[in-house]
Motif scaffolding. Sequence first.
Motif, short mmCIF file in Angstrom:
data_model
loop_
_atom_site.label_atom_id
_atom_site.label_comp_id
_atom_site.label_asym_id
_atom_site.label_seq_id
_atom_site.Cartn_x
_atom_site.Cartn_y
_atom_site.Cartn_z
N ASP A 1 -0.54 -22.86 36.70
CA ASP A 1 0.37 -23.05 35.58
C ASP A 1 -0.31 -23.88 34.49
O ASP A 1 -0.20 -23.57 33.30
N ASN A 2 -1.04 -24.89 34.91
CA ASN A 2 -1.77 -25.74 33.97
C ASN A 2 -2.84 -24.92 33.23
O ASN A 2 -3.01 -25.04 32.02
N GLU A 3 -3.54 -24.08 33.97
CA GLU A 3 -4.57 -23.24 33.35
C GLU A 3 -3.94 -22.27 32.36
O GLU A 3 -4.50 -22.03 31.28
N ILE A 4 -2.79 -21.74 32.69
CA ILE A 4 -2.09 -20.82 31.78
C ILE A 4 -1.71 -21.55 30.50
O ILE A 4 -1.86 -21.01 29.40
N VAL A 5 -1.24 -22.79 30.62
CA VAL A 5 -0.88 -23.58 29.44
C VAL A 5 -2.11 -23.75 28.54
O VAL A 5 -2.03 -23.60 27.32
N ILE B 1 -4.88 -19.41 22.68
CA ILE B 1 -4.47 -18.19 21.97
C ILE B 1 -3.64 -18.55 20.74
O ILE B 1 -3.85 -18.00 19.66
N ASN B 2 -2.71 -19.50 20.91
CA ASN B 2 -1.90 -19.92 19.78
C ASN B 2 -2.76 -20.50 18.67
O ASN B 2 -2.51 -20.26 17.49
N GLU B 3 -3.77 -21.27 19.04
CA GLU B 3 -4.66 -21.84 18.04
C GLU B 3 -5.39 -20.73 17.28
O GLU B 3 -5.53 -20.77 16.07
N ALA B 4 -5.84 -19.73 18.02
CA ALA B 4 -6.56 -18.64 17.38
C ALA B 4 -5.64 -17.88 16.42
O ALA B 4 -6.06 -17.47 15.34
N LYS B 5 -4.39 -17.69 16.81
CA LYS B 5 -3.44 -16.96 15.95
C LYS B 5 -3.08 -17.76 14.71
O LYS B 5 -3.01 -17.22 13.61
N ASP C 1 -11.22 -28.06 20.90
CA ASP C 1 -12.53 -27.40 20.88
C ASP C 1 -12.51 -26.30 21.94
O ASP C 1 -12.49 -26.57 23.13
N ARG C 2 -12.51 -25.05 21.49
CA ARG C 2 -12.38 -23.92 22.41
C ARG C 2 -13.50 -23.89 23.43
O ARG C 2 -13.27 -23.60 24.60
N ALA C 3 -14.72 -24.19 23.00
CA ALA C 3 -15.85 -24.15 23.93
C ALA C 3 -15.68 -25.19 25.03
O ALA C 3 -15.92 -24.90 26.21
#
Length: 159
Positions: free
Chosen positions: A25-29, A35-39, A94-96
């Motif tokens: 669940d934590n990983e999904i968050v 994804i939200n940041e990218a959008k 930071d996505r990376a």
Amino acid sequence: GKGGAGSEEQDDKIKKLQAQVKQRDNEIVILVNMINEAKKGGAIMSGPGALLDQRGVSAGALEGQSASNPRKDNGGGGNAAAAPALVDPAILKDRAKAFEMFRQGYQKNDVIDSNKAVLKSKYDEAKSVGEKVNESRGEIAKLKGQIEQLRVERAMRGE
């Protein structure tokens, strides 16, 4: 029935599975926030409270699923305290870094790394064999040309 050993094994298994569900669940968050940041092209969250609110909702949903096992809610509580440490807002920006954190936390990361090394060595070996094959094809073409030339010369001499 009392079945002490059997029920303890089941309790341990349930505890492990609940911890695993909370980790997923934590990983999904983390991934949803990425994804939200990218959008949006903006920040993932306004502060740590926003993520904790999301966690609270998710944790509440998980507790609702385990309502048939109320004695295990306390067992899973230990991991809930560790969950915010896994979702540091500074890392999520930071996505990376977020992906690297996710990758390192993945249980089979060592297997993936060893498979990458094996794949790289096999790729290098295949590349080397391919070069040898191409050299051999060139040599075969050269020899075919020489054979054809000898046949033409013999035909002209009448042999």
